[in-house]
Design an enzyme around this catalytic site. Sequence first.
Site, PDB file in Angstrom:
ATOM      1  N   LYS A  39      10.845  50.510 -18.056  1.00 22.78           N
ATOM      2  CA  LYS A  39      10.317  50.244 -16.720  1.00 22.78           C
ATOM      3  C   LYS A  39       9.106  51.138 -16.471  1.00 22.78           C
ATOM      4  CE  LYS A  39      12.305  51.661 -12.671  1.00 22.78           C
ATOM      5  NZ  LYS A  39      11.331  52.052 -11.633  1.00 22.78           N
ATOM      6  N   ASP A  66       7.490  47.818 -12.097  1.00 24.20           N
ATOM      7  CA  ASP A  66       8.140  48.064 -10.800  1.00 24.20           C
ATOM      8  C   ASP A  66       7.093  48.505  -9.787  1.00 24.20           C
ATOM      9  OD1 ASP A  66      10.061  48.423  -8.872  1.00 24.20           O
ATOM     10  OD2 ASP A  66      10.815  50.316  -9.688  1.00 24.20           O
ATOM     11  N   LEU A  67       6.311  47.526  -9.306  1.00 23.72           N
ATOM     12  CA  LEU A  67       5.257  47.867  -8.348  1.00 23.72           C
ATOM     13  C   LEU A  67       5.561  47.353  -6.942  1.00 23.72           C
ATOM     14  CD1 LEU A  67       2.008  47.528 -10.498  1.00 23.72           C
ATOM     15  CD2 LEU A  67       3.261  49.586  -9.861  1.00 23.72           C
ATOM     16  N   LYS A  68       6.693  46.693  -6.766  1.00 28.45           N
ATOM     17  CA  LYS A  68       7.170  46.282  -5.431  1.00 28.45           C
ATOM     18  C   LYS A  68       6.029  45.720  -4.585  1.00 28.45           C
ATOM     19  CE  LYS A  68      11.051  49.531  -5.401  1.00 28.45           C
ATOM     20  NZ  LYS A  68      10.761  50.319  -6.625  1.00 28.45           N
ATOM     21  N   LEU A  69       5.471  44.591  -5.016  1.00 27.80           N
ATOM     22  CA  LEU A  69       4.305  44.015  -4.325  1.00 27.80           C
ATOM     23  C   LEU A  69       4.680  43.468  -2.952  1.00 27.80           C
ATOM     24  CD1 LEU A  69       2.471  41.915  -7.090  1.00 27.80           C
ATOM     25  CD2 LEU A  69       2.411  44.373  -6.680  1.00 27.80           C
ATOM     26  N   HIS A  70       3.745  43.569  -2.023  1.00 26.73           N
ATOM     27  CA  HIS A  70       3.903  42.926  -0.710  1.00 26.73           C
ATOM     28  C   HIS A  70       2.529  42.860  -0.051  1.00 26.73           C
ATOM     29  CE1 HIS A  70       5.542  41.475   2.919  1.00 26.73           C
ATOM     30  NE2 HIS A  70       5.398  42.584   3.600  1.00 26.73           N
ATOM     31  N   ASP A  71       2.062  41.623   0.240  1.00 22.92           N
ATOM     32  CA  ASP A  71       0.755  41.449   0.875  1.00 22.92           C
ATOM     33  C   ASP A  71       0.721  39.998   1.385  1.00 22.92           C
ATOM     34  OD1 ASP A  71      -2.111  41.502   1.475  1.00 22.92           O
ATOM     35  OD2 ASP A  71      -2.248  43.166   0.053  1.00 22.92           O
ATOM     36  N   ASN A  74      -1.683  34.801  -0.582  1.00 23.32           N
ATOM     37  CA  ASN A  74      -2.759  34.563  -1.553  1.00 23.32           C
ATOM     38  C   ASN A  74      -2.996  35.791  -2.433  1.00 23.32           C
ATOM     39  OD1 ASN A  74      -5.105  32.963  -2.572  1.00 23.32           O
ATOM     40  ND2 ASN A  74      -6.210  34.736  -1.740  1.00 23.32           N
ATOM     41  N   THR A  75      -2.962  36.962  -1.829  1.00 22.82           N
ATOM     42  CA  THR A  75      -3.199  38.194  -2.591  1.00 22.82           C
ATOM     43  C   THR A  75      -2.058  38.455  -3.564  1.00 22.82           C
ATOM     44  OG1 THR A  75      -4.478  39.079  -0.760  1.00 22.82           O
ATOM     45  CG2 THR A  75      -3.638  40.682  -2.339  1.00 22.82           C
ATOM     46  N   THR A 121      16.875  51.369  -1.053  1.00 20.05           N
ATOM     47  CA  THR A 121      18.150  52.096  -0.966  1.00 20.05           C
ATOM     48  C   THR A 121      18.041  53.395  -0.175  1.00 20.05           C
ATOM     49  OG1 THR A 121      17.645  52.922  -3.173  1.00 20.05           O
ATOM     50  CG2 THR A 121      19.255  51.163  -3.030  1.00 20.05           C
ATOM     51  N   ARG A 212      16.053  59.750 -15.205  1.00 15.27           N
ATOM     52  CA  ARG A 212      16.208  61.176 -15.516  1.00 15.27           C
ATOM     53  C   ARG A 212      17.331  61.532 -16.487  1.00 15.27           C
ATOM     54  NH1 ARG A 212      15.612  62.459  -9.294  1.00 15.27           N
ATOM     55  NH2 ARG A 212      16.481  60.345  -9.339  1.00 15.27           N
TER      56      ARG A 212
HETATM   57  O1  C5P Z   1      15.894  58.940 -12.604  1.00 19.75           O
HETATM   58  P1  C5P Z   1      16.709  57.803 -12.083  1.00 19.75           P
HETATM   59  O2  C5P Z   1      17.747  57.290 -13.060  1.00 19.75           O
HETATM   60  O3  C5P Z   1      17.290  58.056 -10.714  1.00 19.75           O
HETATM   61  O4  C5P Z   1      15.628  56.614 -11.937  1.00 19.75           O
HETATM   62  C1  C5P Z   1      15.919  55.411 -11.324  1.00 19.75           C
HETATM   63  C2  C5P Z   1      14.698  54.546 -11.314  1.00 19.75           C
HETATM   64  O5  C5P Z   1      14.990  53.375 -10.567  1.00 19.75           O
HETATM   65  C3  C5P Z   1      13.475  55.178 -10.666  1.00 19.75           C
HETATM   66  O6  C5P Z   1      12.333  54.676 -11.374  1.00 19.75           O
HETATM   67  C4  C5P Z   1      13.507  54.656  -9.259  1.00 19.75           C
HETATM   68  O7  C5P Z   1      12.225  54.533  -8.706  1.00 19.75           O
HETATM   69  C5  C5P Z   1      14.099  53.280  -9.463  1.00 19.75           C
HETATM   70  N1  C5P Z   1      14.727  52.705  -8.284  1.00 19.75           N
HETATM   71  C6  C5P Z   1      15.774  53.321  -7.630  1.00 19.75           C
HETATM   72  N2  C5P Z   1      16.328  52.729  -6.525  1.00 19.75           N
HETATM   73  C7  C5P Z   1      15.868  51.577  -6.092  1.00 19.75           C
HETATM   74  C8  C5P Z   1      14.817  50.936  -6.756  1.00 19.75           C
HETATM   75  C9  C5P Z   1      14.263  51.538  -7.868  1.00 19.75           C
HETATM   76  O8  C5P Z   1      16.230  54.381  -8.027  1.00 19.75           O
HETATM   77  N3  C5P Z   1      16.435  50.997  -5.051  1.00 19.75           N
END
Ligand code: C5P
Length: 236
Positions: A39, A66-71, A74-75, A121, A212
């Site tokens: 990711k 994982d760039l979570k787009l919202h606009d 058209n964009t 979350t 992590r």
């Molecule tokens: O380091 P860790 O295991 O917590 O990483 C979880 C990954 O999932 C991170 O890249 C975090 O941005 C992503 N993520 C998240 N909770 C979300 C959506 C994405 O932890 N609701």
Amino acid sequence: MQPSKIAPRDRLIVALDLPEVAAAEAMIARLGDAVTFYKIGYQLAYTGGLPLVGRLADAGKKVFIDLKLHDIGNTVARGVESIAKLGATFLTVHAYPQTMKAAVEARAGSGLKILAVTVLTSYDDADLHAAGYRFGVSDLVEARAQQAQVLGVDGLVCSPQEAASLHKIVGHQMVLVTPGIRPAGTAAGDQKRIMTPARAIAAGGDYLVVGRPVLEAADPRAVADAIQAEIAQALG
Ligand code: C5P
């Protein structure tokens, strides 16, 4: 997409939350064939990480952007068309109807699948109220999951705790991608609603996103191998 047909080894997605492309490439080399799916999020994408998508795809790996787009629609559509050319498998968008509709239409004919983020979350009912919503988290997650399904979105990002109830709402055609995974004995960090890999699979998570616990391990490959073994065992 049939979640039951996903290869067990493709169910672990390692989040490359690293500050530089060189660090990401070093981690990918250390993980070798233990990891098939990566990711790329804000941190790496905005420091030159997007060309890594094509390099990973050429090496036979899958990539989740994982760039979570919202606009405006058209964009979003033009952005999704560009992203579809990078060779990624998953792209996240926020679960607003216009955004989801535009993304689904724009990815047609490509290998890209759209994942919707229902409610972040880190939000609770008070945060939603402060942002002007009249729904609480669980009602908004349910409403947006239903809208995502109707609009043809391919999957949802959710905590493993939400997976069972979301599968009841959307069935098993949409994939559920679950962060918040912690192998037994590893630090939770800032994640609050965590599950072990085995429990997340048992709860209905189709893909597990782990950052992590792998990135910060003394031996990342050993941790990834252990998670893969735990996933395979949980799938029976
Ligand atoms: O380091 P860790 O295991 O917590 O990483 C979880 C990954 O999932 C991170 O890249 C975090 O941005 C992503 N993520 C998240 N909770 C979300 C959506 C994405 O932890 N609701």
